[in-house]
Design a protein around this motif. Sequence first.
Motif, PDB file in Angstrom:
ATOM      1  N   ASP A  56       0.821  -1.281   0.095  1.00 36.71           N
ATOM      2  CA  ASP A  56       0.027  -0.544  -0.047  1.00 36.71           C
ATOM      3  C   ASP A  56       0.888   1.384   0.006  1.00 36.71           C
ATOM      4  N   PRO A  57       1.520   1.289  -1.279  1.00 38.44           N
ATOM      5  CA  PRO A  57       2.330   2.773  -1.541  1.00 38.44           C
ATOM      6  C   PRO A  57       1.538   3.877  -1.323  1.00 38.44           C
ATOM      7  N   ALA A  58       0.472   3.696  -1.155  1.00 40.94           N
ATOM      8  CA  ALA A  58      -0.613   5.458  -1.430  1.00 40.94           C
ATOM      9  C   ALA A  58      -0.569   5.217   0.485  1.00 40.94           C
ATOM     10  N   LYS A  63       0.359   8.421   5.807  1.00 38.17           N
ATOM     11  CA  LYS A  63       0.209   7.705   7.449  1.00 38.17           C
ATOM     12  C   LYS A  63       1.812   8.889   7.550  1.00 38.17           C
ATOM     13  N   VAL A  64       2.741   8.081   6.360  1.00 39.90           N
ATOM     14  CA  VAL A  64       4.307   9.686   6.313  1.00 39.90           C
ATOM     15  C   VAL A  64       3.442  11.458   6.800  1.00 39.90           C
ATOM     16  N   THR A  65       3.219  11.274   5.377  1.00 39.80           N
ATOM     17  CA  THR A  65       2.789  13.108   4.934  1.00 39.80           C
ATOM     18  C   THR A  65       2.038  13.915   6.831  1.00 39.80           C
ATOM     19  N   TYR A  77      14.417  10.446   7.215  1.00 40.14           N
ATOM     20  CA  TYR A  77      15.666   9.750   6.614  1.00 40.14           C
ATOM     21  C   TYR A  77      15.186   7.653   5.592  1.00 40.14           C
ATOM     22  N   SER A  78      15.320   7.902   4.895  1.00 42.64           N
ATOM     23  CA  SER A  78      15.314   6.356   4.537  1.00 42.64           C
ATOM     24  C   SER A  78      16.388   5.380   4.298  1.00 42.64           C
ATOM     25  N   TRP A  87       7.792   7.231  -0.925  1.00 40.15           N
ATOM     26  CA  TRP A  87       7.693   9.241  -1.171  1.00 40.15           C
ATOM     27  C   TRP A  87       8.764   9.776  -2.297  1.00 40.15           C
ATOM     28  N   ALA A  88       9.599   9.439  -2.650  1.00 44.81           N
ATOM     29  CA  ALA A  88      10.666  10.313  -3.983  1.00 44.81           C
ATOM     30  C   ALA A  88       9.325  10.495  -4.311  1.00 44.81           C
TER      31      ALA A  88
END
Length: 345
Positions: A56-58, A63-65, A77-78, A87-88
């Motif tokens: 579920d990349p979206a 969530k991170v946003t 940091y990834s 993310w990129a």
Amino acid sequence: MTALILDAHLASALAAVRSLGRRGVTIIAGGERKTAMSFYSKYCQRSFIYPNPLKDPAGFVKKVTAIAKQSGQPVIYSFSDNTFLPWARAQGSAAGVEIAFDKKKTLELAESLAIPVPKILKEPAPSDFPVAIKPRHNCSWLKGPATFETTVFAHSPAELKKKKEAIWQRTGEEPIVQEYVKGEERGLFFLLDQGRPLAVFAHRRLRSISASGGASSLRESISPPPDLKAYSLKLMASLKWHGPAMVEFKGDKLMEINGRFWGSLPLAIFAGVDFPWLYYQLVTGRKVEAASQYRIGIKSRHLLADVRNFWRWPWGRNLYYDVFSWDDPQPFFREFIDVLIRKWK
């Protein structure tokens, strides 16, 4: 001073948590599961769970946003392709990112810059085997949920056909078939400002988790080999790379680019090049104070990876043991007893 650390289950992420935490940076760690080890570091002030980015990349990006907005836009940091690419791309990744994470495009760029690469085999002859089969991307979402793919090897045309088609089916991309390259595995680590090097480090692999390669379990700091350093910087300058990157070689041939923080990050920190802190300085507009030299001959070991290494290596193609035998097992156990008695005598 806040950092948001993704991939909290990885040792490289933990190294960043400790590096930045010791310097007073507030740490927010994110991972796919509650057992992620960075959550339990004394330097982790807050943790959160995000959706599996492979599936579920979206949802992962959303969530991170949200966490980043709540936290005042921290430095992010990834430590894996799984998290870095979604993310990129959501932020509008530069063209260089798509080249660096696509092995086919990386090889094409390297060849245009006269950098040695393994020979691509369109139709391998019998004498070419074994051959390496590489996915274009370690993670590809072309067919919906992604899988994490690594290089595999084939020892016959039939095995090549089967493994190549399996990767193609899973990823939706035709994999690359290359000559099998022998030689020492070395990696050069960089922090770059639009292609300009701010920090440089090099290591050599002493032991891998798997007999076929992949991540290392034991590695050692070395001086950057001049030819490999020159090749790497030519690549990075061409891509105008901004941020951390690792360039991997086997012998003198380019294997791939890791356009993010890498698994052997702890070694660089132990040897005196603190890439997480240097990256924090770069992103926050501070002067990047990189050490001009670092300690050579420093080794770092991932102990649990070495244990996994032991369990993966007992059986293999054309592998025999000097002492162990199924039809005569006693000498194997007696060897252990003999070593212990002599050690403690």
